[in-house]
Write an enzyme that holds these catalytic residues in place. Structure first.
Site, PDB file in Angstrom:
ATOM      1  N   ASP A 171       0.844  -1.185   0.000  1.00 21.02           N
ATOM      2  CA  ASP A 171       0.000   0.000   0.000  1.00 21.02           C
ATOM      3  C   ASP A 171       0.888   1.247   0.000  1.00 21.02           C
ATOM      4  OD1 ASP A 171      -2.837   0.963   0.362  1.00 21.02           O
ATOM      5  OD2 ASP A 171      -1.946   1.903   2.120  1.00 21.02           O
ATOM      6  N   GLU A 176       1.402   0.082  -4.928  1.00 20.70           N
ATOM      7  CA  GLU A 176       0.885   1.351  -5.448  1.00 20.70           C
ATOM      8  C   GLU A 176       2.040   2.338  -5.581  1.00 20.70           C
ATOM      9  OE1 GLU A 176      -3.536   1.970  -3.713  1.00 20.70           O
ATOM     10  OE2 GLU A 176      -1.951   2.027  -2.212  1.00 20.70           O
TER      11      GLU A 176
END
Length: 651
Positions: A339, A370
């Protein structure tokens, strides 16, 4: 609200080379258990005194059994307690700058309810039957299709056919043969995944998170879980008993074991970029060390969640790497999704990749994340984002928002269209997406295997909702408009034929809707859960995805991770905004000598010329399983249906 700050002199100390040299350590940390004795070790160089406090229970109450600990030269406090301590709960009491704080163990591997007290545990005794024989399945690149889901969403729906006490739990993944309302016809859950053909399930946060109270009924609670409390402990609300720390571990492992038996890999969504609160185990044992600070001592907020992890500091870097390796070894995980990966520095991620590679079979473990952050960061080193693709190991991947937004329109703007739903002028971006942007100047040099191609994930609108919001101001999310279904099929037809790793949000393949809610992280369980009845209502769409996944598996070169393959793609001279391309099969065994693909985003049919040869129609844009049997053999010209992806194989 008063800002959290740490003393400036501590900041300066943390950043100094002398502090790193004097305090960095490589020895074991946490509670090391044997039946004869348990050794507790805690790294806290600032501490003036530390004790380990033993409790018989994992929740509040009870007087602790206090044992003072001793400090070594690098700031590791330790004590060995004789006897079998298995099942006992513990905390540390740490005195820093004259103030005392009771805290859990940052290296805890088990905990009581809500993770407040850590737990000594014999990990071997918390294993399901046959765990020692569990192995990561062999998943070649062409089978690397990732299906993302929350543990809670997967089986919360009563129509899932999962037994009531397992709904929303780890164990729901272990129940075989489930069908829609028990009809015996429409598969659900694990049964469904096996038939869909995906290679991996990406599990949204399943570590111990703070946004759900494990001591209260779940009926009125919901959260995705991007709020870490204990990084190395499974989430208790996903277990059948959050009060006994061994249960969540055994049941999490049982879930992974069941998926492995089904030939499906398990990717863990990890969130080291921030913690749930400033008051956390890391700050309790070393105030401010594990988090970046602004010049005034307040916390930098690159995560958008009030703090950001300082991956570049030696012991913070070690903590992240230790944690990932722990999950890989003790839970046999097949991959990690990071993340807000831009929070981490490139060096840390490359060191982690190298450390995973050293594990038995570790080179097969996937790593991607990400390539963005949630706000401004004070990180001074190169960050793990798209601009650093050429600096990252070529087996560290990124989600490609370029592909996502080109296909369906910008994720943050509900009415903005993409190639499949009103912006045919996006065809240059679609051409770039085909080769995983390896032949484009938009991204630095990289390998196609570093690109995760997708159009929907847990964040932002579901694909179905986005397509409807572009089309109409007042959508009915439960009406399956044929035009929107065609756009959905075209979107899938594009990214599932692009190079790289295809990824889809669970339920995208049956028109998952959240009624236009673009950020459902704390919405109701009813809104977030998979509506398994839609698999029957949208069976044609499910079969379309299933056919494309199987087709991709039958043509390995489409998933080749090497950087040379994208240059083998030949784009055809078709009239814009159509896109057409051919890829020879290459040296690997494939079902066809070459693949030929056309995308038509227009509302009208278009005639194209096929390359020379005899081409079998594999997918006509509506049915993607034509490749599995006898079908039309084409030469010369072909009429592409409106809003379609049409695929041919060279005989």
């Amino acid at each position: 609200m008063m800002k959290h700050k740490i003393p400036v002199e501590w900041m300066q100390r943390y950043e100094s080379e002398a502090f790193a040299r004097e305090t960095a350590c490589s020895g074991p940390l946490g509670a090391a258990y044997t039946p004869e004795a348990t050794t507790f070790r805690l790294w806290t160089p600032l501490a003036e005194a530390v004790s380990v406090d033993l409790y018989p229970h994992g929740n509040s109450g009870g007087r602790p059994e206090v044992h003072p600990m001793e400090r070594d030269a690098q700031g590791v406090w330790s004590i060995t307690l004789p006897g079998d301590q298995n099942g006992r709960y513990y905390t540390y009491t740490v005195q820093i700058d004259g103030k005392t704080q009771e805290t859990g163990d940052p290296y805890a591997v088990a905990a009581g309810v809500n993770g407040l007290r850590s737990m000594v545990l014999d990990l071997d005794a918390a294993a399901p039957a046959g765990w020692q024989d569990d192995r990561r399945p062999d998943i070649p690149p062409q089978k690397r299709v990732v299906w993302e889901v929350s543990v809670r969403d997967f089986s919360q729906d009563a129509a899932s056919g999962v037994r009531p006490d397992w709904r929303g739990k780890f164990l729901a993944f272990t129940q075989p043969g489930t069908t829609l309302c028990g009809d015996g016809t429409h598969p659900t859950c694990l049964n469904y995944l096996q038939q869909l053909g995906v290679g991996y399930v990406q599990i949204m946060p399943m570590y111990d998170f703070g946004s759900v109270d494990e001591a209260k009924p779940l009926t009125k609670q919901y959260n995705w879980g991007y709020d870490p409390i204990n990084f190395n402990v499974p989430e208790g609300s996903y277990s059948t008993d959050p009060y006994h720390g061994e249960v969540r571990i055994r049941e999490c492992r049982t879930m992974i074991q069941a998926l492995h038996k089904a030939g499906i890999g398990v990717i863990m969504d990890v969130v080291y970029n921030h913690t749930y609160r400033h008051e956390n185990v890391l700050n309790h044992v070393m105030p401010g060390y594990f988090f970046r600070e602004n010049e005034d001592g307040s916390y930098s907020d690159g995560s958008g969640c009030s703090n950001e992890f300082a991956s570049e500091r030696p012991m913070a870097r070690r903590y992240l790497i230790d944690s990932v390796l722990y999950w890989a070894k003790e839970y046999h995980l097949d991959g990690f999704r990071f993340d807000l990966m831009e929070i981490y520095d490139v060096e840390t991620m490359n060191l982690l990749r190298a450390a995973l590679d050293e594990l038995p079979g570790g080179e097969s473990i996937l790593m991607y994340g990400e390539p963005w952050k949630g706000g401004p960061s004070v990180l001074q080193q190169p960050a793990a984002n798209k601009d650093a693709l050429s600096l990252l190991d070529d087996r560290i991947g990124v989600f490609c928002d370029n592909t996502r937004d080109a296909i369906k329109g910008h994720c943050f703007y509900a009415r903005e269209a993409g190639y499949v739903n009103g912006r045919p002028d996006m065809f240059p971006e679609i051409r770039a997406a085909v080769t995983a942007w390896c032949c484009s100047d938009a991204l630095p040099e990289h390998a196609p295997g570093q690109i995760v191609s997708y159009v929907s994930a847990h964040d932002n609108y579901t694909l179905w909702d986005k397509l409807l919001l572009v089309r109409t101001d007042h959508p009915d999310y439960n009406v399956f408009d044929p035009a929107v279904l065609a756009e959905n099929r075209l979107a899938a037809g594009i990214y599932l034929t692009c190079m790289g790793i295809p990824f889809l949000q669970a339920g995208e393949e049956f028109a998952r809707t959240k009624k236009g809610e673009d950020n459902s992280y704390a919405s109701s369980a009813l809104l977030n859960q998979l509506d398994w009845k839609r698999t029957a209502a949208c069976q044609g769409l499910v079969e379309y995805y299933r056919g494309l996944i199987g087709l991709r598996n039958a043509f390995p070169r489409l998933s080749a991770p090497d950087p040379d393959t994208p240059r083998a793609v030949r784009f055809l001279p078709v009239e814009a905004p159509l896109v057409g391309w051919v890829l020879p099969a290459g040296p690997e065994r494939a079902a066809w000598k070459a693949l030929c693909v056309f995308y038509n985003p227009l509302a009208e049919t278009r005639v194209v010329s096929l390359p020379e040869g005899r081409w079998k129609l594999l997918s006509d844009g509506t049915t993607s399983a034509l490749w599995q049997g006898e079908s039309t053999v084409c030469t010369g010209e072909f009429s592409l249906p409106s809003c379609s992806a049409v695929i041919f194989g060279l005989l």
